[in-house]
Design a protein around this motif. Structure first.
Motif, PDB file in Angstrom:
ATOM      1  N   PRO A  22       0.798  -1.216   0.000  1.00 16.83           N
ATOM      2  CA  PRO A  22       0.000   0.000   0.000  1.00 16.83           C
ATOM      3  C   PRO A  22       0.841   1.281   0.000  1.00 16.83           C
ATOM      4  O   PRO A  22       0.328   2.343  -0.323  1.00 16.83           O
ATOM      5  CB  PRO A  22      -0.824  -0.110   1.286  1.00 16.83           C
ATOM      6  N   GLY A  23       2.127   1.185   0.340  1.00 15.57           N
ATOM      7  CA  GLY A  23       2.965   2.382   0.335  1.00 15.57           C
ATOM      8  C   GLY A  23       3.552   2.674  -1.041  1.00 15.57           C
ATOM      9  O   GLY A  23       4.204   3.691  -1.247  1.00 15.57           O
ATOM     10  N   ASP A  24       3.310   1.805  -2.003  1.00 16.01           N
ATOM     11  CA  ASP A  24       3.980   1.896  -3.298  1.00 16.01           C
ATOM     12  C   ASP A  24       3.136   2.641  -4.327  1.00 16.01           C
ATOM     13  O   ASP A  24       2.989   2.211  -5.460  1.00 16.01           O
ATOM     14  CB  ASP A  24       4.310   0.476  -3.782  1.00 16.01           C
ATOM     15  N   SER A  25       2.568   3.780  -3.926  1.00 17.27           N
ATOM     16  CA  SER A  25       1.660   4.487  -4.833  1.00 17.27           C
ATOM     17  C   SER A  25       2.397   5.219  -5.946  1.00 17.27           C
ATOM     18  O   SER A  25       1.825   5.525  -6.982  1.00 17.27           O
ATOM     19  CB  SER A  25       0.818   5.488  -4.049  1.00 17.27           C
ATOM     20  N   GLN A  26       3.691   5.482  -5.727  1.00 19.49           N
ATOM     21  CA  GLN A  26       4.428   6.247  -6.735  1.00 19.49           C
ATOM     22  C   GLN A  26       4.433   5.579  -8.091  1.00 19.49           C
ATOM     23  O   GLN A  26       4.522   6.242  -9.116  1.00 19.49           O
ATOM     24  CB  GLN A  26       5.871   6.417  -6.282  1.00 19.49           C
ATOM     25  N   GLY A  27       4.358   4.245  -8.094  1.00 16.30           N
ATOM     26  CA  GLY A  27       4.367   3.512  -9.353  1.00 16.30           C
ATOM     27  C   GLY A  27       3.279   4.022 -10.283  1.00 16.30           C
ATOM     28  O   GLY A  27       3.488   4.162 -11.480  1.00 16.30           O
ATOM     29  N   MET A  28       2.107   4.323  -9.736  1.00 21.62           N
ATOM     30  CA  MET A  28       1.026   4.794 -10.578  1.00 21.62           C
ATOM     31  C   MET A  28       1.004   6.306 -10.730  1.00 21.62           C
ATOM     32  O   MET A  28       0.611   6.829 -11.754  1.00 21.62           O
ATOM     33  CB  MET A  28      -0.311   4.285 -10.044  1.00 21.62           C
ATOM     34  N   THR A  29       1.428   6.994  -9.680  1.00 22.26           N
ATOM     35  CA  THR A  29       1.530   8.443  -9.782  1.00 22.26           C
ATOM     36  C   THR A  29       2.462   8.815 -10.929  1.00 22.26           C
ATOM     37  O   THR A  29       2.252   9.791 -11.625  1.00 22.26           O
ATOM     38  CB  THR A  29       2.082   8.994  -8.457  1.00 22.26           C
ATOM     39  N   ARG A  30       3.477   7.983 -11.107  1.00 25.89           N
ATOM     40  CA  ARG A  30       4.461   8.280 -12.132  1.00 25.89           C
ATOM     41  C   ARG A  30       4.183   7.526 -13.428  1.00 25.89           C
ATOM     42  O   ARG A  30       5.031   7.454 -14.301  1.00 25.89           O
ATOM     43  CB  ARG A  30       5.867   7.961 -11.612  1.00 25.89           C
ATOM     44  N   PHE A  31       2.991   6.942 -13.549  1.00 22.34           N
ATOM     45  CA  PHE A  31       2.690   6.211 -14.779  1.00 22.34           C
ATOM     46  C   PHE A  31       1.298   6.547 -15.304  1.00 22.34           C
ATOM     47  O   PHE A  31       1.139   7.013 -16.430  1.00 22.34           O
ATOM     48  CB  PHE A  31       2.818   4.703 -14.535  1.00 22.34           C
ATOM     49  N   GLY A  88      -0.027  14.804  -4.196  1.00 26.32           N
ATOM     50  CA  GLY A  88      -0.247  15.486  -2.921  1.00 26.32           C
ATOM     51  C   GLY A  88      -1.630  15.330  -2.321  1.00 26.32           C
ATOM     52  O   GLY A  88      -1.864  15.743  -1.192  1.00 26.32           O
ATOM     53  N   GLY A  89      -2.564  14.742  -3.076  1.00 25.11           N
ATOM     54  CA  GLY A  89      -3.948  14.703  -2.612  1.00 25.11           C
ATOM     55  C   GLY A  89      -4.121  14.097  -1.237  1.00 25.11           C
ATOM     56  O   GLY A  89      -4.904  14.584  -0.427  1.00 25.11           O
ATOM     57  N   ARG A  90      -3.346  13.066  -0.943  1.00 22.62           N
ATOM     58  CA  ARG A  90      -3.535  12.361   0.326  1.00 22.62           C
ATOM     59  C   ARG A  90      -3.126  13.210   1.522  1.00 22.62           C
ATOM     60  O   ARG A  90      -3.492  12.905   2.646  1.00 22.62           O
ATOM     61  CB  ARG A  90      -2.787  11.030   0.313  1.00 22.62           C
ATOM     62  N   SER A  91      -2.342  14.265   1.293  1.00 22.28           N
ATOM     63  CA  SER A  91      -2.036  15.141   2.414  1.00 22.28           C
ATOM     64  C   SER A  91      -2.700  16.505   2.234  1.00 22.28           C
ATOM     65  O   SER A  91      -2.277  17.488   2.824  1.00 22.28           O
ATOM     66  CB  SER A  91      -0.526  15.257   2.612  1.00 22.28           C
ATOM     67  N   ASN A 127      -8.274  11.133   3.119  1.00 26.50           N
ATOM     68  CA  ASN A 127      -8.348   9.756   2.627  1.00 26.50           C
ATOM     69  C   ASN A 127      -9.195   9.682   1.350  1.00 26.50           C
ATOM     70  O   ASN A 127      -8.833   9.026   0.378  1.00 26.50           O
ATOM     71  CB  ASN A 127      -8.928   8.845   3.708  1.00 26.50           C
ATOM     72  N   ARG A 128     -10.316  10.406   1.351  1.00 28.29           N
ATOM     73  CA  ARG A 128     -11.198  10.404   0.172  1.00 28.29           C
ATOM     74  C   ARG A 128     -10.534  11.078  -1.021  1.00 28.29           C
ATOM     75  O   ARG A 128     -10.913  10.882  -2.160  1.00 28.29           O
ATOM     76  CB  ARG A 128     -12.539  11.086   0.492  1.00 28.29           C
ATOM     77  N   ASN A 129      -9.527  11.922  -0.730  1.00 30.10           N
ATOM     78  CA  ASN A 129      -8.842  12.636  -1.806  1.00 30.10           C
ATOM     79  C   ASN A 129      -7.585  11.892  -2.274  1.00 30.10           C
ATOM     80  O   ASN A 129      -6.757  12.442  -2.972  1.00 30.10           O
ATOM     81  CB  ASN A 129      -8.474  14.053  -1.335  1.00 30.10           C
ATOM     82  N   ASP A 130      -7.445  10.632  -1.858  1.00 23.89           N
ATOM     83  CA  ASP A 130      -6.308   9.822  -2.285  1.00 23.89           C
ATOM     84  C   ASP A 130      -6.772   8.915  -3.426  1.00 23.89           C
ATOM     85  O   ASP A 130      -7.514   7.963  -3.217  1.00 23.89           O
ATOM     86  CB  ASP A 130      -5.815   8.991  -1.089  1.00 23.89           C
ATOM     87  N   TRP A 131      -6.328   9.222  -4.624  1.00 24.82           N
ATOM     88  CA  TRP A 131      -6.882   8.492  -5.790  1.00 24.82           C
ATOM     89  C   TRP A 131      -6.525   7.019  -5.786  1.00 24.82           C
ATOM     90  O   TRP A 131      -7.221   6.212  -6.395  1.00 24.82           O
ATOM     91  CB  TRP A 131      -6.448   9.164  -7.104  1.00 24.82           C
ATOM     92  N   THR A 132      -5.446   6.641  -5.086  1.00 27.53           N
ATOM     93  CA  THR A 132      -5.100   5.218  -5.062  1.00 27.53           C
ATOM     94  C   THR A 132      -5.982   4.432  -4.106  1.00 27.53           C
ATOM     95  O   THR A 132      -6.063   3.213  -4.185  1.00 27.53           O
ATOM     96  CB  THR A 132      -3.628   5.000  -4.642  1.00 27.53           C
ATOM     97  N   ILE A 176      -5.373   0.455  -3.884  1.00 29.29           N
ATOM     98  CA  ILE A 176      -4.017  -0.053  -3.645  1.00 29.29           C
ATOM     99  C   ILE A 176      -3.939  -0.933  -2.407  1.00 29.29           C
ATOM    100  O   ILE A 176      -2.977  -1.662  -2.227  1.00 29.29           O
ATOM    101  CB  ILE A 176      -3.043   1.132  -3.547  1.00 29.29           C
ATOM    102  N   ASN A 177      -4.945  -0.896  -1.545  1.00 25.78           N
ATOM    103  CA  ASN A 177      -4.873  -1.743  -0.356  1.00 25.78           C
ATOM    104  C   ASN A 177      -5.592  -3.082  -0.561  1.00 25.78           C
ATOM    105  O   ASN A 177      -6.016  -3.717   0.378  1.00 25.78           O
ATOM    106  CB  ASN A 177      -5.421  -1.006   0.870  1.00 25.78           C
ATOM    107  N   ARG A 178      -5.707  -3.485  -1.815  1.00 21.88           N
ATOM    108  CA  ARG A 178      -6.267  -4.808  -2.135  1.00 21.88           C
ATOM    109  C   ARG A 178      -5.186  -5.678  -2.760  1.00 21.88           C
ATOM    110  O   ARG A 178      -4.090  -5.215  -3.018  1.00 21.88           O
ATOM    111  CB  ARG A 178      -7.421  -4.682  -3.148  1.00 21.88           C
ATOM    112  N   GLN A 179      -5.572  -6.921  -3.058  1.00 18.23           N
ATOM    113  CA  GLN A 179      -4.612  -7.856  -3.651  1.00 18.23           C
ATOM    114  C   GLN A 179      -4.197  -7.438  -5.058  1.00 18.23           C
ATOM    115  O   GLN A 179      -3.065  -7.618  -5.448  1.00 18.23           O
ATOM    116  CB  GLN A 179      -5.214  -9.260  -3.719  1.00 18.23           C
ATOM    117  N   THR A 180      -5.163  -6.938  -5.820  1.00 17.90           N
ATOM    118  CA  THR A 180      -4.782  -6.364  -7.106  1.00 17.90           C
ATOM    119  C   THR A 180      -5.152  -4.896  -7.074  1.00 17.90           C
ATOM    120  O   THR A 180      -6.152  -4.505  -6.489  1.00 17.90           O
ATOM    121  CB  THR A 180      -5.501  -6.992  -8.313  1.00 17.90           C
TER     122      THR A 180
END
Lengths: 694, 331
Positions: free
Chosen positions: A116-125, A245-248, A290-295, A312-316
């Protein structure tokens, strides 16, 4: 009845079989030694290759007049669930020229993530990019992105953004200036949501004000000239788009029609608190973020080309095309080409590398180890993917130095002495490190950006205090009163309390930092300096950094973008791990204009002032000062650079052979959020892919 | 109240106390390292990119109730647990019960398959080895057994991963064929899953198979020389029938007493193998929760493990007491 057989003979037999199997496994690994050289053709000259990527077209003559959409959306239009494509892309779509060809629609792109901490992969893709402005793929020109156009006033104090008319959020609601004002007034300025102002909206210690002129025009008004603001809007900053930045509570804009339902200004606070608690959050402000976190939130309206369907906090972790995507190609096809992106959860980087080699990933640039490069190369043909190299823009590997270390007065005094830092730097053999840990692919230098980078200060600086000269190093250390040695020939502390021993943090992560630490220890033994390498988990390093209790730490060093990302150039960002490592109280002093924290030494204060000045300057002035800052960083040895322009920092990417418009090399920098700078929304499958239709 | 009821009640009371003490200890231990979830969270945010100025650490700590003394946090957590609310995973941002729940079926399937596989393989081999002591087969299986115990299962997993990939072109970490991955549940999907789970289960089963073979062989050998066996043999009973009917049943006793160990292993036994093969079971979840100081998730998993251990011990105690009167009389 039973024949007695010698137990020993059976043991030997089984043992021999085991050895045989082991030898078989091992022998098939032969030929790793010179993997890159052996592949000959394409990879050896990776540094000479030009960077590539899709381009945003600004010439209106090339704009398409007819528009098409993906079959899955056309079907929904036929059923009356969606308005026609022209109504969804608005009046001013972003027109993109793909790298190679107009693609065909369809398919699922397979990627991997590690938690769940690996959101950058999608932020950067997959995020788009979702900033108002963005750099073109080769980092030359600032381009309009989600904004249609922008101007900066002659005095540099007013930046005007022109928005795209008819652009819509992914749920179909119109995107207007109100979404920027909602973010600015109700989120950014609300201290319950954003507790401290962002450096991105501060200049000369004062605040930048955002105001709305009409539904499609906003202005950023600064009290002083702020000519770097355009770069800040394009960079990896608090105002560079909500995917980061949405999550913060940051991002620069937010969907008012959706988020206001979670905001105390627009709803009863008691009711919001009740709902927040019911959803598992302590209060409405955390719930809103939390609601503003797109992942995490599939319901969140976004402007990105894909939107989350499984968080992102699911299996896929998966995405589906945004029917209101504002991007089109030069033939008028609404982008992206690929219908879905699906991430498999891996237990760690090893599993990611393995899945890559097994041909289970279609495009992957994160978590591919340089030590796995031979393995990745060897299986290209059988698993149907290509391997490409993307040297990092900055210094991949270096020793970060805490310039404000307080836990041990003697060590603190030495680390804040430039002569000591220079001596440490001269005691290191960078070629050995490069050959051992980078397969010889990096450049053994001080903490400089790579030579293509516009802030590269020149070859002389790349070598400054960065050549292997143990004799000079020993002489300098002797001159510091450290001449006395013990029986093992290690230098003694000046306060008489035994051996001089430094401690270096080596995080367990995407690179063999512990191995590098061991080599540093061996090399520094040659100048009589003892090193204790602490192998620690990443998060623990971060905690120690934020507490100011680190002496030395291994990681990337310096900066490839001194204006928008000065974190490691001088102490500037107390809230970021990398920034905190090199002096958290100095950084706090800088951030609060001296109201809190500790004043750094004069030479660092001078760098801080230079940086402030740079943000007011035009680009040529910024580049001049940026180089100056890097040169000063190197001369002071504020960090010990080891390798630059190497492959350790997400410098390897693999792509399915069937995928087109994939760059063979992309400009690799966090500031560009690479590889999003190459516009992955233009990636397309050539032939029907194996996963299509699943 | 009869002595049996008294015995059971006494055991139950001790079990509840034990679980409670374990829950206190695990809750405290998780919070012992410096820092807490918020410092981890801020550190992660800070790593993800220099963004973080939006979050004030003290505020976050207050919001998550981390500024309260530890006994209050414990009491709150325990109170909620007793009402069936296991709390919120701060790391995953989801209810703990959901996280564990979604991984439980695969975890149990994997572990139970491994368990039955171990029993199915170990039983005939153990009996064979004891009955044919000193034969080639006995030595062969004994050697394999020693190797099986000695080779750590993660190494076996790594080797299997490599061999599977290199020679059979399969990824053992893939527990579902791609075309089933996002398909709705069906019999085909279930069979597909089961087929993919066999090799990981076998890897998990190797060590315990080997251990069971050794135990069964040793116990059976003790019995085979006893007079009742000699008598039965003298009376002309068929050898196979004799061995299975009498000494094997006595030798099976240790199987019962290991239930206490087996139950928690069903949940956590596969940590390292799951990590290596990247299987979505509870084990890696626990590891990650401990690394991230995700206290409610970690505490809950530890509590579940503790409860299962205690429950398993209780069951084996009761079974043994039922089998063997001497144990009952000791109370």
């Amino acid at each position: 009845m039973t024949s007695r057989i010698d137990r020993r003979a059976v043991m030997i037999g089984v043992g021999a079989a085991g050895v045989g199997v082991a030898a078989l496994l091992y022998s098939s690994d032969d030929g790793d030694g010179d993997a890159i050289a052996a592949t000959g053709e394409s990879l050896r000259d990776f540094r000479a290759r030009a960077t590539e990527g899709g381009r945003v077209i600004l010439d209106r003559a090339r704009y398409p007049t007819h528009f098409r959409e993906a079959p899955m959306l056309a079907e929904r239009v036929r059923q009356g669930q969606l308005p026609p494509v022209t109504g969804r892309i608005g009046d001013d779509p972003i027109v993109v020229e793909p790298l190679h060809e107009i693609g065909r629609y369809g398919g699922t792109l397979r990627r991997a993530f590690v938690g769940p901490g690996d959101s950058q992969g999608m932020t950067r893709f997959a995020a788009g990019p979702d900033s108002f402005l963005h750099w073109d793929h080769d980092w030359r020109r600032l381009r309009p992105n989600l904004a249609r156009d922008f101007t900066i006033s002659r005095d540099g104090r007013v930046l005007t953004l022109f928005l795209r008319r008819g652009m819509r959020w992914s749920d179909g609601a119109p995107f207007t200036a109100d979404d920027i004002m909602f973010w600015y007034e109700d989120m950014y300025l609300n201290r319950r949501i954003v507790t401290a102002p962002s450096a991105a909206l501060r200049i000369g210690g004062e605040d930048v004000v955002i105001r709305k002129l009409d539904d499609f025009t906003v202005q950023y008004v600064s009290p002083r000239p702020y000519r770097a603001l355009g770069e800040m809007l394009a960079g990896y900053t608090d105002i560079g788009g909500p995917s980061v930045g949405g999550r913060s509570g940051m991002g620069g804009y937010a969907p008012k029609h959706y988020l206001s339902h979670f905001h105390a200004k627009y709803a009863e606070e008691a009711e919001l608190s009740r709902r927040a608690r019911a959803a598992g959050f302590a209060n409405w402000s955390i719930h809103l973020k939390n609601r503003n976190d797109w992942t995490l939130n599939p319901e969140l309206p976004v402007l990105s080309p894909w939107r989350v369907v499984s968080p992102i906090n699911r299996q896929t972790f998966s995405f589906e095309r945004n029917p209101y995507s504002v991007w089109v190609d030069t033939a008028g096809n609404q982008l992206p080409y690929v219908d879905r992106i699906s991430h498999v959860l891996c237990s760690g980087p090893d599993a990611v590398n393995f899945k890559a080699v097994a041909g289970e990933l279609d495009f992957q640039e994160r978590h591919l180890y340089i030590s796995k490069l031979p393995f990745l190369l060897r299986n290209r043909e059988r698993s149907g993917y290509d391997v490409y190299l993307d040297p990092f823009e900055g210094a991949d590997l270096g020793v970060r130095i805490n310039l404000d270390y307080r836990d041990d007065a003697e060590i603190g005094a030495l680390l804040s002495d430039r002569r000591f830092r220079r001596a440490l730097s001269l005691g290191l053999d960078r070629d050995q490190i490069n050959e051992t840990f980078m397969l010889g692919t990096g450049l053994p230098t001080a903490a400089v950006p790579s030579p293509e980078n516009k802030y590269y200060p020149g070859d002389a600086w790349a070598r400054r205090w960065a050549v292997f000269d143990p004799a000079e190093s020993n002489r300098m250390l002797d001159g510091l009163g450290l001449a006395e040695r013990d029986a093992q020939s290690f230098r003694q502390r000046r306060d008489g309390s035994g051996r001089l021993r430094l401690v270096c943090q080596a995080a367990v992560g995407h690179f063999d930092y512990p191995g590098v630490g061991e080599m540093l220890r061996d090399q520094w033994r040659g100048i009589g300096v003892d090193l204790d390498v602490q192998i620690v988990e990443n998060t623990l390093v971060a905690q120690r950094a934020l507490a100011g209790s680190i002496q030395l730490a291994l990681g990337y060093a310096g900066s490839d973008d001194p204006i928008t990302a000065p974190d490691l150039l001088f102490p500037s960002t107390p809230s970021s791990v990398v920034g905190a490592t090199i002096g958290v109280e100095f950084a706090r002093w800088f951030q609060t204009n001296g109201a809190a924290g500790r004043r750094p030494p004069d030479e660092i204060v001078a760098m801080m002032e230079l940086w402030r000045e740079a943000r007011e300057q035009t680009e040529s002035g910024r580049i001049r000062i940026g180089r100056e800052l890097i040169a000063r960083h190197i001369d002071e040895v504020l960090s010990i650079g080891l390798i630059s322009g190497g492959l350790a920092f997400y410098g390897i990417h693999i792509a399915n052979k069937n995928l087109t418009n994939v760059p063979r090399r992309f400009r690799n920098s966090p500031s560009l959020r690479s590889p999003v700078n190459c516009l992955p929304l233009t990636f397309a499958y050539r032939a029907p892919s194996a996963t299509e239709g699943s | 109240m009869g002595p049996v009821a008294h015995f059971i009640l006494r055991r139950l009371a001790i079990s509840v106390m034990t679980v409670w003490v374990i829950s206190v200890i695990s809750f405290v231990i998780i919070q012992l390292p410096p820092g807490d979830f918020v410092s981890t969270y801020v550190a992660q945010l800070a790593q993800a990119g220099a963004i973080g100025s939006g979050d004030d650490v003290a505020q976050l700590r207050a919001d998550y109730g981390l500024d309260q003394p530890i006994y209050i946090r414990y009491a709150t957590w325990l109170g909620n647990v007793l009402q069936g609310d296991f709390g919120w995973s701060l790391d995953w941002g989801r209810p703990v019960a959901d996280l564990i729940g979604e991984r439980m079926p695969l975890t149990l399937l994997l572990s139970l398959t491994a368990l039955f596989m171990a029993w199915l393989i170990a039983f005939p081999i153990g009996v064979y080895c004891a009955a044919n002591r000193g034969s080639f087969g006995d030595y062969l299986f004994s050697t394999l057994g020693i190797v099986g115990v000695a080779v750590p299962n993660f190494l076996l997993a790594l080797a299997a991963l490599y061999v599977g990939f290199r020679y059979f072109n399969v990824d053992l970490g893939q527990i579902q064929s791609p075309h089933y991955a996002e398909a709705p549940s069906s019999i085909g999907k279930g069979l597909d899953l089961f087929a993919h789970i066999l090799i990981p289960a076998f890897i998990l089963a190797v060590a315990s198979t080997a251990r069971l073979v050794r135990i069964l062989r040793a116990n059976l050998l003790d019995e085979l020389d006893k007079p009742y066996v000699v008598t039965a043999r003298a009376k002309g009973m068929r050898e196979l029938h004799l061995i299975l009917k009498y000494p094997t049943r006595v030798a099976l006793n240790p199987f019962v007493s290991t239930i206490g160990v087996v139950l928690p292993q069903l949940v956590s036994g596969s940590v390292i193998v799951s990590l290596v093969l990247s299987l979505p079971t509870v084990g890696p979840l626990l590891l990650r929760a401990l690394q991230a100081q995700d206290m409610f998730l970690a505490s809950t998993i530890l509590l579940v493990l503790a409860t299962l251990t205690v429950l398993g011990t209780l069951i084996s105690d009761l079974l043994l007491a039922w089998l063997d009167p001497r144990i009952r009389l000791q109370t």
